[in-house]
Scaffold this motif. Structure first.
Motif, PDB file in Angstrom:
ATOM      1  N   ARG A 150       0.859  -1.164   0.050  1.00 48.96           N
ATOM      2  CA  ARG A 150      -0.102   0.037  -0.028  1.00 48.96           C
ATOM      3  C   ARG A 150       0.772   1.245   0.180  1.00 48.96           C
ATOM      4  N   PHE A 151       0.443   2.229  -0.963  1.00 54.39           N
ATOM      5  CA  PHE A 151       1.237   3.487  -0.652  1.00 54.39           C
ATOM      6  C   PHE A 151       1.108   4.348   0.573  1.00 54.39           C
ATOM      7  N   LYS A 152       2.076   5.213   0.986  1.00 55.50           N
ATOM      8  CA  LYS A 152       2.045   5.725   2.384  1.00 55.50           C
ATOM      9  C   LYS A 152       2.120   7.177   2.090  1.00 55.50           C
ATOM     10  N   GLU A 153       1.303   7.878   2.720  1.00 55.17           N
ATOM     11  CA  GLU A 153       1.506   9.281   2.768  1.00 55.17           C
ATOM     12  C   GLU A 153       2.664   9.873   3.392  1.00 55.17           C
ATOM     13  N   SER A 154       3.569  10.752   2.971  1.00 54.26           N
ATOM     14  CA  SER A 154       4.640  11.262   3.523  1.00 54.26           C
ATOM     15  C   SER A 154       4.493  12.044   4.529  1.00 54.26           C
ATOM     16  N   ASN A 155       5.426  11.974   5.453  1.00 57.10           N
ATOM     17  CA  ASN A 155       5.237  12.891   6.885  1.00 57.10           C
ATOM     18  C   ASN A 155       6.209  14.131   6.671  1.00 57.10           C
ATOM     19  N   VAL A 156       6.766  14.509   5.553  1.00 55.03           N
ATOM     20  CA  VAL A 156       7.585  15.551   5.448  1.00 55.03           C
ATOM     21  C   VAL A 156       6.703  16.823   5.741  1.00 55.03           C
ATOM     22  N   THR A 157       7.256  17.760   6.094  1.00 60.52           N
ATOM     23  CA  THR A 157       6.741  19.211   6.717  1.00 60.52           C
ATOM     24  C   THR A 157       7.590  20.130   6.028  1.00 60.52           C
ATOM     25  N   GLY A 158       6.944  21.374   6.441  1.00 60.83           N
ATOM     26  CA  GLY A 158       7.619  22.781   5.657  1.00 60.83           C
ATOM     27  C   GLY A 158       7.183  23.049   4.393  1.00 60.83           C
ATOM     28  N   PRO A 159       7.339  24.233   3.950  1.00 55.81           N
ATOM     29  CA  PRO A 159       6.988  24.695   2.573  1.00 55.81           C
ATOM     30  C   PRO A 159       6.620  23.751   1.477  1.00 55.81           C
ATOM     31  N   LYS A 160       5.733  23.671   0.736  1.00 53.49           N
ATOM     32  CA  LYS A 160       5.678  22.799  -0.332  1.00 53.49           C
ATOM     33  C   LYS A 160       6.722  23.020  -1.220  1.00 53.49           C
ATOM     34  N   LYS A 161       6.903  24.317  -1.672  1.00 51.78           N
ATOM     35  CA  LYS A 161       7.911  24.649  -2.950  1.00 51.78           C
ATOM     36  C   LYS A 161       9.100  24.037  -2.598  1.00 51.78           C
ATOM     37  N   GLU A 162       9.696  23.852  -1.260  1.00 54.29           N
ATOM     38  CA  GLU A 162      10.956  23.553  -0.952  1.00 54.29           C
ATOM     39  C   GLU A 162      10.998  21.992  -0.701  1.00 54.29           C
ATOM     40  N   GLN A 163       9.919  21.228  -0.641  1.00 50.11           N
ATOM     41  CA  GLN A 163       9.818  19.749  -0.607  1.00 50.11           C
ATOM     42  C   GLN A 163      10.447  19.259  -1.725  1.00 50.11           C
ATOM     43  N   VAL A 164      11.141  17.982  -1.698  1.00 53.86           N
ATOM     44  CA  VAL A 164      11.464  17.420  -2.990  1.00 53.86           C
ATOM     45  C   VAL A 164      10.929  15.912  -2.967  1.00 53.86           C
ATOM     46  N   TYR A 165      10.235  15.452  -3.944  1.00 54.54           N
ATOM     47  CA  TYR A 165       9.476  14.047  -4.170  1.00 54.54           C
ATOM     48  C   TYR A 165      10.500  13.664  -5.131  1.00 54.54           C
ATOM     49  N   GLU A 166      11.286  12.479  -4.991  1.00 58.57           N
ATOM     50  CA  GLU A 166      12.108  11.904  -6.048  1.00 58.57           C
ATOM     51  C   GLU A 166      11.492  10.728  -6.576  1.00 58.57           C
ATOM     52  N   LEU A 167      11.327  10.891  -7.979  1.00 56.88           N
ATOM     53  CA  LEU A 167      10.578   9.710  -8.713  1.00 56.88           C
ATOM     54  C   LEU A 167      11.709   9.107  -9.457  1.00 56.88           C
ATOM     55  N   ARG A 168      12.000   7.796  -9.303  1.00 56.75           N
ATOM     56  CA  ARG A 168      12.857   7.230  -9.938  1.00 56.75           C
ATOM     57  C   ARG A 168      12.261   5.930 -10.834  1.00 56.75           C
ATOM     58  N   SER A 169      12.884   5.647 -11.766  1.00 56.13           N
ATOM     59  CA  SER A 169      12.462   4.688 -12.763  1.00 56.13           C
ATOM     60  C   SER A 169      13.790   3.877 -13.011  1.00 56.13           C
ATOM     61  N   TYR A 170      13.765   2.484 -12.776  1.00 59.19           N
ATOM     62  CA  TYR A 170      14.882   1.681 -12.943  1.00 59.19           C
ATOM     63  C   TYR A 170      14.661   0.928 -13.993  1.00 59.19           C
ATOM     64  N   GLU A 171      15.295   0.873 -15.154  1.00 60.48           N
ATOM     65  CA  GLU A 171      15.156   0.078 -16.247  1.00 60.48           C
ATOM     66  C   GLU A 171      16.159  -1.087 -16.303  1.00 60.48           C
ATOM     67  N   ALA A 172      15.551  -2.140 -17.012  1.00 59.16           N
ATOM     68  CA  ALA A 172      16.589  -3.527 -17.197  1.00 59.16           C
ATOM     69  C   ALA A 172      16.687  -3.766 -18.528  1.00 59.16           C
ATOM     70  N   ALA A 173      17.998  -4.468 -18.583  1.00 57.03           N
ATOM     71  CA  ALA A 173      18.063  -4.890 -20.126  1.00 57.03           C
ATOM     72  C   ALA A 173      17.048  -5.922 -20.239  1.00 57.03           C
ATOM     73  N   THR A 174      16.674  -6.950 -19.389  1.00 60.20           N
ATOM     74  CA  THR A 174      15.702  -8.130 -19.821  1.00 60.20           C
ATOM     75  C   THR A 174      14.675  -8.179 -18.646  1.00 60.20           C
ATOM     76  N   GLU A 175      13.860  -8.935 -19.055  1.00 62.96           N
ATOM     77  CA  GLU A 175      12.751  -9.319 -17.933  1.00 62.96           C
ATOM     78  C   GLU A 175      13.281  -9.955 -16.770  1.00 62.96           C
ATOM     79  N   ARG A 176      14.029 -11.024 -16.954  1.00 60.58           N
ATOM     80  CA  ARG A 176      14.936 -11.618 -15.881  1.00 60.58           C
ATOM     81  C   ARG A 176      15.534 -10.778 -14.908  1.00 60.58           C
ATOM     82  N   LEU A 177      16.319  -9.930 -15.572  1.00 63.76           N
ATOM     83  CA  LEU A 177      17.240  -8.793 -14.634  1.00 63.76           C
ATOM     84  C   LEU A 177      16.160  -7.872 -14.075  1.00 63.76           C
ATOM     85  N   TYR A 178      15.143  -7.576 -14.660  1.00 59.79           N
ATOM     86  CA  TYR A 178      14.120  -6.645 -13.954  1.00 59.79           C
ATOM     87  C   TYR A 178      13.443  -7.375 -12.836  1.00 59.79           C
TER      88      TYR A 178
END
Length: 261
Positions: free
Chosen positions: A142-170
């Motif tokens: 289940r997703f989890k709501e972040s508990n970071v605080t402070g001005p939203k404009k200063e917050q950093v949400y890091e979205l990463r995508s890791y690609e793999a060369a093959t399905e097995r390695l993925y």
């Protein structure tokens, strides 16, 4: 003879029970929609903001989607001002599939989103929409709501995508997350929002995940700690996890003022 006649019915029943079990298992893990609006100018950005804030998010809330994240690239990113990211978590595939027809019958949504829905061909509210359909990892179902605080404009949400060369390695990289890597993110207080497998998208085979920080300085310090963590040092040299990531696509975002996350 009677058994022979009953055999097709028995086989059909077994198939139904197997499918039902698989569906039940999958419903225990969130389904995520990561929608990316590609925009070309400030007018389009304003149109999308108005549609999301006043039409789509309230309609999703009315139809059982409790929290929706809306993010934009921070100013240092090459796609700043060119994209708007929308993270929509569903409790099941059934809920995801039911939403479009519910929106079509939601008069409040249709009224609030009228200018977006009926935009003309020569004044579209976006260049294109890109969508990835995801399923939460078993290690964080289940997703989890972040508990970071402070001005939203200063917050950093890091979205990463890791690609793999093959399905097995993925699959091996997914296994690495489920069997220890997710624990490191929680141990080091990365405030993870989700970890997910991509069911359909443009960069497959790939996984995606999102972490969150109150500011860029904290983000940099956390990743420095991750790099020297003893559990990470142990896992990263294991033979079964070698060469599992061929490309790391990292996006640094901040939440809009109307984002639920």
């Amino acid at each position: 003879m009677k058994l022979v006649k009953l055999l097709p019915i028995i086989l059909l029943l077994i198939h139904f029970l197997m499918v039902s079990d698989l569906y039940a298992q999958s419903s225990k893990r969130d389904i995520y929609e990561m929608r990316t609006y590609h925009i070309e100018n400030k007018d389009q950005e304003n149109q999308i903001d108005d549609y999301l804030k006043n039409a789509l998010l309230p309609a999703l809330h009315r139809n059982g989607v409790g929290k929706v994240g809306v993010f934009k690239p921070i100013s240092s990113q090459p796609d700043a001002g060119k994209k708007i990211y929308v993270f929509i978590p569903y409790k099941s595939m059934k809920q995801y599939l039911a939403i479009p027809s519910k929106l079509e019958k939601d008069n409040k949504y249709l009224e609030a989103g009228n200018s977006y829905i009926h935009a003309t061909h020569d004044k579209p509210p976006y260049k294109k929409i890109e969508t990835a359909l995801l399923q939460a990892f078993k290690g964080m179902p289940r997703f989890k709501e972040s508990n970071v605080t402070g001005p939203k404009k200063e917050q950093v949400y890091e979205l990463r995508s890791y690609e793999a060369a093959t399905e097995r390695l993925y699959k091996q990289k997914v296994k690495m997350f489920n069997e220890g890597e997710i624990d490191i993110f929680f141990k080091l207080d990365f405030n993870p929002v989700f970890f997910a497998e991509t069911l359909a998208g443009a960069q497959m085979p790939n996984l995606m995940y999102m972490t969150s920080f109150p500011n860029m300085e904290t983000r940099d310090a956390k990743w420095k700690a991750f790099g020297s963590d003893p559990d990470w040092d142990r896992m990263k040299v294991m033979e079964e996890y070698q060469n599992t990531v061929s490309r790391n696509d990292t996006r640094l975002l901040y939440p809009t003022d109307y984002s639920d996350l």
